[in-house]
Design an enzyme around this catalytic site. Structure first.
Site: not given
Length: 664
Positions: A367, A561, A565
């Site tokens: 991410d 995180d 996600d």
């Protein structure tokens, strides 16, 4: 699934920025596996070396005189002297083995290592080889002691890292401080932490600033500066000033309590190598038993001059040599050492199965925000349009973002800096993946991504803006945009380079941010491919595609995180969460939690996994090679019961000592 809205009338493409993603994903990521190994040693309790050594001293006090004066004792009436010394020593040293073997037989599980030990030693007693029988059990018990010491060291290393359970909390009651148990403190209570004290519960600083030692949570020795309004966690140690903290979580719900539980339960997730050894032992043991029977019964029938007592003795030697204790004990210990070694470095692995999976990783997916970038947002630029002014635009944005916990929302409120009257904001609505709508003093204000403008059919003339951009509209009139700045983490580039050096074939970035930002960051870091402007559900689709192209034996790691996600972390072969400092979703959802928030720890975790696997296979190869050699020597009568003891217990002890290297 939410569909993208394309508008021809806007005069621009549907460029999108993923702001305010849905935080309410339900995760049911179940990796539970049954561990039914019936070794009689329970390592769940506290290990006490004195309690373990005392029985050994008693056994040796019986065994040593028996060996020294064996001939004299053997020549007593019916060898009663020999039995008086060796039988108590045998029962003291081998009772746990005999009990476990008997219990397993009653449960229908006959063929295991305790059965081999029991049959071999009872057979040795039957043919009057008492010193050998006691020797097998005694050295097996010594081997167990080495195992216990090794396990205890592993546990203590983790426990020392996470031994942050405070003895008390200073609670502020009517202007006075009282020492109470942390379990009795409620949410909303005010506690005071003096210099040198452990912070007992998670909370928000309402007075004071200081530096805190976070090493118990992150493995990092550098103190962290904390100020008014910041969150601190149970387990941190206050180094300087006095802090007044408003408690936000009960102790049992604090981050450190979750971490302790995580480490304690890590052993329940067995690696494939552990499962292989358990299965191997299940088939290997009956083969050994029937081979030993053949060695005992067949040679006297077919070899001239062969005596039953000689070949029964050889069969018993074969049983002792073949015992798979060294493998059964040392391999789980190797993985446990790997988990403990990772914890020392601020990498919490929820089980050895995930260490095994890391050995096959060929794709690492990141991410962006909070993972590769710091996620510390600041307002960089305010661009009003259609007659609005900068301060007016910032005020509207701060008010409409009043109830959001998103870091971008916090950065806007910080930039505004003034107190916001909650009565000014009504009909608040968070639109997952798009932004926010609310009424501010009877004006309908929306704030969010470019896709939100398209969704609401609001005309605007520029979609190709670089940076994290929050667009605003008031009563369907475009009011302008605010650019939020974020910066790369210091070790982000090093993390990608380290992964490539380790042989990871693909590095990928998935982000809800716009194409321009994603392209720039991917180029700066040397990431192979990226996908931008993704909704949360689109990230799951992207990871599905990567999983399908990873190859039969390749594994995909996703690093996020742990909040927005969560679905992607759950879907990946190995989910890693950056955000150990306070994210419940990170600890609950991910397979591995990186407490330092450093992307370079991904490569370090893979390195630890490779070292652990190497140690485990060293043990397997060494143990099997030694056993094959001594089985041959035993069948041909070259090896005695003493060599059998070395082949069994000696190999186990050496394998255990090797396994402890995984901690370093």
């Amino acid at each position: 699934m939410k569909q993208k809205v394309h508008l021809e009338s806007s005069g621009c493409s549907n460029c999108e920025h993923d702001h305010h993603e849905n935080h309410n994903h339900v995760h049911n990521h179940n990796h539970d596996e049954n561990h039914n190994h019936d070794h009689d040693h329970d390592h769940g309790g506290e290990f006490n070396l004195k309690n373990e050594v005392l029985p050994l001293v008693v056994i040796l006090s019986l065994y040593a005189p028996g060996v020294i004066f064996e001939n004299q004792l053997h020549n007593t009436f019916y060898s009663i002297g020999e039995y008086l010394l060796f039988i108590p020593a045998y029962l003291l040293s081998g009772w746990s083995v005999l009990k476990t073997a008997g219990r397993n037989i009653l449960k229908g599980r006959v063929f295991d290592e305790t059965f081999l030990m029991a049959v071999a030693t009872l057979g040795a007693i039957a043919i009057h080889k008492l010193p050998e029988a006691v020797g097998v059990m005694l050295f097996y018990k010594i081997g167990e002691l080495f195992q216990d010491i090794a396990v205890s060291r592993s546990r203590n290393s983790i426990k020392a890292l996470l031994e942050v359970r405070p003895d008390y909390a200073n609670i502020q009651i009517e202007g006075e401080l009282k020492k109470v148990s942390p379990e009795t403190v409620n949410i909303g209570d005010i506690i005071v932490v003096k210099p040198g004290e452990k912070i007992p519960l998670d909370g928000e600083i309402i007075d004071g600033n200081s530096q805190v030692d976070t090493s118990a949570l992150t493995g990092e020795s550098v103190p962290r500066t904390v100020r008014l309004g910041e969150t601190v966690l149970a387990g941190m140690i206050n180094k300087m000033g006095v802090l007044s903290i408003r408690v936000t979580k009960l102790f049992d719900e604090s981050s450190i309590a979750k971490i302790l539980d995580l480490v304690q339960n890590a052993k329940s997730k067995k690696a494939e190598t552990e499962k292989f050894i358990t299965t191997f032992a299940r088939y290997y043991t009956p083969i050994v038993v029937f081979t030993s029977l053949a060695v005992a019964l067949l040679p006297p029938l077919f070899i001239s001059g062969a005596t039953s007592s000689e070949w029964v003795y050889r069969a018993l030697i074969l049983l002792v040599i073949s015992c798979p204790c060294g493998l059964v004990i040392s391999i789980p210990l190797g993985y446990f050492g790997g988990v403990g070694g990772a914890a020392k470095r601020g990498i919490l692995v929820k089980g050895s199965t995930f260490l095994d999976s890391l050995n096959a990783v060929n794709t690492v997916v990141f991410d962006k925000t909070g993972t590769l970038t710091k996620g510390v947002f600041q307002v960089a630029k305010i661009v009003p349009q259609n007659g609005f002014k900068e301060q007016e635009l910032l005020q509207l944005a701060a008010k409409v973002e009043l109830h959001s916990n998103h870091p971008i929302a916090q950065s806007i409120r910080n930039a505004y800096g003034e107190k916001i009257d909650a009565l000014d904001v009504r009909d608040y609505e968070e639109i997952a993946g798009y932004g926010i709508r609310a009424k501010v003093k009877n004006q309908v204000v929306i704030a969010g991504s470019d896709r939100l403008l398209h969704r609401e059919k609001i005309y605007h003339d520029n979609c190709q803006l670089e940076g994290t951009v929050i667009h605003l509209a008031v009563d369907n009139i475009y009011a302008g945009y605010i650019i939020i700045a974020d910066e790369l983490k210091d070790d982000a580039r090093h993390a990608i380079q380290a992964l490539k050096r380790m042989g990871v074939e693909r590095t990928v970035m998935l982000t809800g941010d716009n194409q321009a930002i994603a392209s720039r960051i991917a180029q700066q870091l040397g990431i192979d491919t990226y996908e931008a402007e993704l909704l949360p559900e689109e990230k799951v689709n992207a990871i599905e595609k990567l999983l399908s192209t990873a190859g039969k034996h390749g594994k995909v790691v996703f690093v996020g995180d742990g909040i927005n996600d969560a679905p992607v972390i759950a879907r990946a072969d190995v989910g890693m969460a950056m955000g150990g400092l306070g994210s419940d979703a990170a600890i609950e959802t991910a397979d591995i939690v990186i407490m330092t928030d450093a992307p370079s720890k991904v490569a370090e975790a893979i390195q630890i996994a490779k070292k652990t696997r190497k140690i485990v296979w060293q043990n397997i190869g060494f143990a099997l090679a030694i056993k094959v050699v001594f089985i041959g020597l035993g069948i041909f009568g070259i090896a005695t019961m003493w060599e059998a003891v070395f082949a069994d217990v000696g190999v186990a002890m050496l394998a255990i000592l090797n396994a402890t290297r995984a901690m370093k």
